[in-house]
Design a protein around this motif. Structure first.
Motif, PDB file in Angstrom:
ATOM      1  N   ILE A 270      -8.642   2.910  -3.033  1.00 42.84           N
ATOM      2  CA  ILE A 270      -8.989   1.896  -2.023  1.00 42.84           C
ATOM      3  C   ILE A 270      -7.992   0.738  -2.054  1.00 42.84           C
ATOM      4  CG2 ILE A 270     -10.722   0.183  -1.361  1.00 42.84           C
ATOM      5  CD1 ILE A 270     -12.857   2.201  -2.305  1.00 42.84           C
ATOM      6  N   GLY A 271      -7.670   0.252  -3.245  1.00 46.10           N
ATOM      7  CA  GLY A 271      -6.766  -0.887  -3.375  1.00 46.10           C
ATOM      8  C   GLY A 271      -5.368  -0.584  -2.870  1.00 46.10           C
ATOM      9  N   PHE A 272      -4.781   0.527  -3.333  1.00 43.24           N
ATOM     10  CA  PHE A 272      -3.437   0.869  -2.880  1.00 43.24           C
ATOM     11  C   PHE A 272      -3.443   1.285  -1.408  1.00 43.24           C
ATOM     12  CE2 PHE A 272      -2.531   1.476  -7.495  1.00 43.24           C
ATOM     13  CZ  PHE A 272      -1.543   0.513  -7.580  1.00 43.24           C
ATOM     14  N   GLY A 273      -4.540   1.880  -0.953  1.00 42.55           N
ATOM     15  CA  GLY A 273      -4.662   2.194   0.473  1.00 42.55           C
ATOM     16  C   GLY A 273      -4.636   0.941   1.321  1.00 42.55           C
ATOM     17  N   CYS A 274      -5.321  -0.099   0.857  1.00 40.90           N
ATOM     18  CA  CYS A 274      -5.294  -1.378   1.577  1.00 40.90           C
ATOM     19  C   CYS A 274      -3.897  -1.976   1.591  1.00 40.90           C
ATOM     20  CB  CYS A 274      -6.278  -2.362   0.944  1.00 40.90           C
ATOM     21  SG  CYS A 274      -7.996  -2.022   1.306  1.00 40.90           S
TER      22      CYS A 274
END
Length: 90
Positions: A10-14
């Motif tokens: 989720i974090g790297f996707g954001c």
């Protein structure tokens, strides 16, 4: 620095989405639309990009963000020469 795999995704996707939104801004001059529309869309993309970036940073946590910042800065630092040649003055 123990973070679950889902939080990493989720974090790297954001962060990746934030970069994509920022890059779309550079395509706006080539779109056939009125100037007011381009300015409104560009401003919205800019704000959305930063909001998504901060969400990604919050999900990943301070430790990973500090590590990423350290690696980013290391790419742009001048490499010091080692050896007897670096001690000589020109």
């Amino acid at each position: 620095m123990n973070i679950s795999p889902m939080k990493k995704i989720i974090g790297f996707g954001c962060l990746i989405l934030s970069m994509v939104l920022s890059l779309i801004i550079f395509a706006l001059p080539f779109i056939d639309a009125e100037a007011e529309t381009k300015v409104a869309v560009g401003g919205g993309l800019y704000v959305a990009s930063y909001a998504v970036m901060f969400v990604g940073g919050a999900v990943l946590g301070r430790e990973i963000m500090d590590e990423m910042k350290k690696r980013w800065k290391s790419w742009f630092q001048r490499k010091s020469k080692s050896g007897p040649e670096s001690d000589r003055e020109e």
